[in-house]
Design a protein around this motif. Structure first.
Motif, PDB file in Angstrom:
ATOM      1  N   GLU A  52       0.828  -1.210   0.000  1.00 44.86           N
ATOM      2  CA  GLU A  52       0.000   0.000   0.000  1.00 44.86           C
ATOM      3  C   GLU A  52       0.864   1.262   0.000  1.00 44.86           C
ATOM      4  OE1 GLU A  52      -2.542  -0.384   3.349  1.00 44.86           O
ATOM      5  OE2 GLU A  52      -3.748  -2.007   2.468  1.00 44.86           O
ATOM      6  N   PHE A  53       1.954   1.237   0.744  1.00 45.56           N
ATOM      7  CA  PHE A  53       2.850   2.396   0.768  1.00 45.56           C
ATOM      8  C   PHE A  53       3.497   2.608  -0.608  1.00 45.56           C
ATOM      9  CE2 PHE A  53       7.216   4.039   1.346  1.00 45.56           C
ATOM     10  CZ  PHE A  53       6.895   5.307   1.803  1.00 45.56           C
ATOM     11  N   ALA A  54       3.961   1.518  -1.221  1.00 47.37           N
ATOM     12  CA  ALA A  54       4.595   1.618  -2.541  1.00 47.37           C
ATOM     13  C   ALA A  54       3.598   2.128  -3.579  1.00 47.37           C
ATOM     14  CB  ALA A  54       5.152   0.258  -2.961  1.00 47.37           C
ATOM     15  N   LEU A  55       2.358   1.647  -3.510  1.00 46.36           N
ATOM     16  CA  LEU A  55       1.329   2.104  -4.451  1.00 46.36           C
ATOM     17  C   LEU A  55       1.015   3.586  -4.231  1.00 46.36           C
ATOM     18  CD1 LEU A  55      -1.130  -0.946  -4.384  1.00 46.36           C
ATOM     19  CD2 LEU A  55       0.357  -0.263  -6.269  1.00 46.36           C
ATOM     20  N   SER A  56       1.021   4.018  -2.979  1.00 50.61           N
ATOM     21  CA  SER A  56       0.732   5.431  -2.689  1.00 50.61           C
ATOM     22  C   SER A  56       1.824   6.344  -3.231  1.00 50.61           C
ATOM     23  CB  SER A  56       0.581   5.641  -1.177  1.00 50.61           C
ATOM     24  OG  SER A  56       1.834   5.543  -0.519  1.00 50.61           O
ATOM     25  N   MET A  57       3.036   5.804  -3.403  1.00 54.19           N
ATOM     26  CA  MET A  57       4.160   6.600  -3.893  1.00 54.19           C
ATOM     27  C   MET A  57       4.136   6.784  -5.406  1.00 54.19           C
ATOM     28  SD  MET A  57       5.868   7.651  -1.292  1.00 54.19           S
ATOM     29  CE  MET A  57       7.372   8.238  -2.071  1.00 54.19           C
ATOM     30  N   THR A  58       3.159   6.175  -6.072  1.00 53.11           N
ATOM     31  CA  THR A  58       3.067   6.334  -7.532  1.00 53.11           C
ATOM     32  C   THR A  58       2.219   7.534  -7.922  1.00 53.11           C
ATOM     33  OG1 THR A  58       1.111   4.879  -7.689  1.00 53.11           O
ATOM     34  CG2 THR A  58       3.288   3.841  -7.857  1.00 53.11           C
ATOM     35  N   GLN A  59       1.672   8.231  -6.953  1.00 54.38           N
ATOM     36  CA  GLN A  59       0.770   9.347  -7.219  1.00 54.38           C
ATOM     37  C   GLN A  59       1.513  10.680  -7.270  1.00 54.38           C
ATOM     38  OE1 GLN A  59      -2.393   8.557  -7.942  1.00 54.38           O
ATOM     39  NE2 GLN A  59      -1.786   6.434  -7.552  1.00 54.38           N
ATOM     40  N   PHE A 105       9.878  -1.758  -8.018  1.00 48.77           N
ATOM     41  CA  PHE A 105       9.129  -2.666  -8.886  1.00 48.77           C
ATOM     42  C   PHE A 105       7.790  -3.099  -8.271  1.00 48.77           C
ATOM     43  CE2 PHE A 105      12.414  -3.350 -12.025  1.00 48.77           C
ATOM     44  CZ  PHE A 105      11.758  -3.938 -13.096  1.00 48.77           C
ATOM     45  N   ILE A 106       7.596  -2.850  -6.973  1.00 48.56           N
ATOM     46  CA  ILE A 106       6.391  -3.348  -6.297  1.00 48.56           C
ATOM     47  C   ILE A 106       5.099  -2.965  -7.026  1.00 48.56           C
ATOM     48  CG2 ILE A 106       4.974  -3.207  -4.202  1.00 48.56           C
ATOM     49  CD1 ILE A 106       7.565  -2.985  -2.584  1.00 48.56           C
ATOM     50  N   PRO A 107       4.878  -1.685  -7.352  1.00 46.00           N
ATOM     51  CA  PRO A 107       3.616  -1.331  -8.023  1.00 46.00           C
ATOM     52  C   PRO A 107       3.427  -2.034  -9.360  1.00 46.00           C
ATOM     53  CG  PRO A 107       4.706   0.633  -7.171  1.00 46.00           C
ATOM     54  CD  PRO A 107       5.692  -0.478  -7.075  1.00 46.00           C
ATOM     55  N   LEU A 108       4.491  -2.130 -10.155  1.00 43.43           N
ATOM     56  CA  LEU A 108       4.380  -2.758 -11.472  1.00 43.43           C
ATOM     57  C   LEU A 108       4.100  -4.246 -11.352  1.00 43.43           C
ATOM     58  CD1 LEU A 108       4.567  -2.268 -14.530  1.00 43.43           C
ATOM     59  CD2 LEU A 108       7.019  -2.809 -14.375  1.00 43.43           C
TER      60      LEU A 108
END
Length: 233
Positions: A52-59, A105-108
């Motif tokens: 969730e933290f890694a995904l939040s960093m894509t914004q 690479f986590i989000p991808l």
């Protein structure tokens, strides 16, 4: 003395046995880097909070901060691995870089799994990436050509790519399929360049920085090959 640099014997001046041993060590460390990347990635994906933290960093600007941090770690790891004579410090730099790669690479990887519900896309992209990597490496080893002339083009291409990524984030547009294709070409050039350095530029003791450079190019290619696979209808 002309065949040494900082008391290191250049690979081009070494014996056949020394060159073969160097190549074995380098590609063993590349393979080890891939394995460690997989382990890190698996462990990251087991934690919902990390994902969730890694995904939040894509914004928005957060992605810029993450990319900036990753570029800093990349430069530090490459510089440390190349300039330090301490093998423990070189390994630490290499491992730190792999850790950073796995995190970014986590989000991808998460989206690729969510896209199909399995690991099929990742496996397909991995096979294509490794095939291209092997083919490009073979070109250098067979031809013995010095691809150091690619450095200027790779540098310019890298800055253009960074500029486009920043513009895409700031102005909210999708870079699209052709950007991914262009980045695959850039990654292919980087593999040729790094493999050429393996033969012409490194000393017999530089297998860790050589492995780091090859691993970085391999992962760049994998990132955009995977994006191309995910863009298919």
């Amino acid at each position: 003395m002309e065949n040494t640099f900082n008391d290191k014997v250049l690979l081009s001046a070494g014996t056949d046995i020394e060159r073969i041993e160097f190549y074995k060590k380098t590609y063993t460390h590349v393979a080890g880097g891939v394995l460690l990347f997989i382990i890190f990635e698996y462990l990251f994906l087991q934690s919902n909070s990390i994902v969730e933290f890694a995904l939040s960093m894509t914004q928005g600007y957060k992605w810029l901060l993450l990319l900036g941090g990753f570029m800093f770690i990349t430069n530090y790891a490459e510089s440390t691995a190349l300039k330090s004579s301490d093998k423990n410090l070189q390994y630490l730099a290499y491992a730190g870089y792999i850790f950073a790669e796995a995190f970014i690479f986590i989000p991808l990887i998460y989206m690729a799994i969510s896209y199909t519900g399995n690991f099929d896309l990742i496996q397909q992209a991995g096979i294509v990436t490794l095939t291209l990597f092997a083919g490009l490496s073979a070109v250098v080893f067979v031809t013995k050509k010095d691809f150091s002339f690619l450095r200027a083009g790779l540098t310019v291409g890298g800055f253009i790519a960074i500029g486009l990524i920043i513009a895409g984030i700031l102005f909210g547009f999708n870079l699209g399929l052709w950007f991914s294709v262009g980045m695959c070409v850039l990654a292919a050039g980087s593999i040729l360049y790094q493999t050429s350095n393996l033969i012409h530029k490194f000393s017999t003791d530089d297998y860790i920085p050589a492995a780091l450079g090859l691993f970085a190019s391999l992962m760049l290619l994998f990132w955009y090959v995977l994006q191309i696979f995910m863009s298919r209808d």
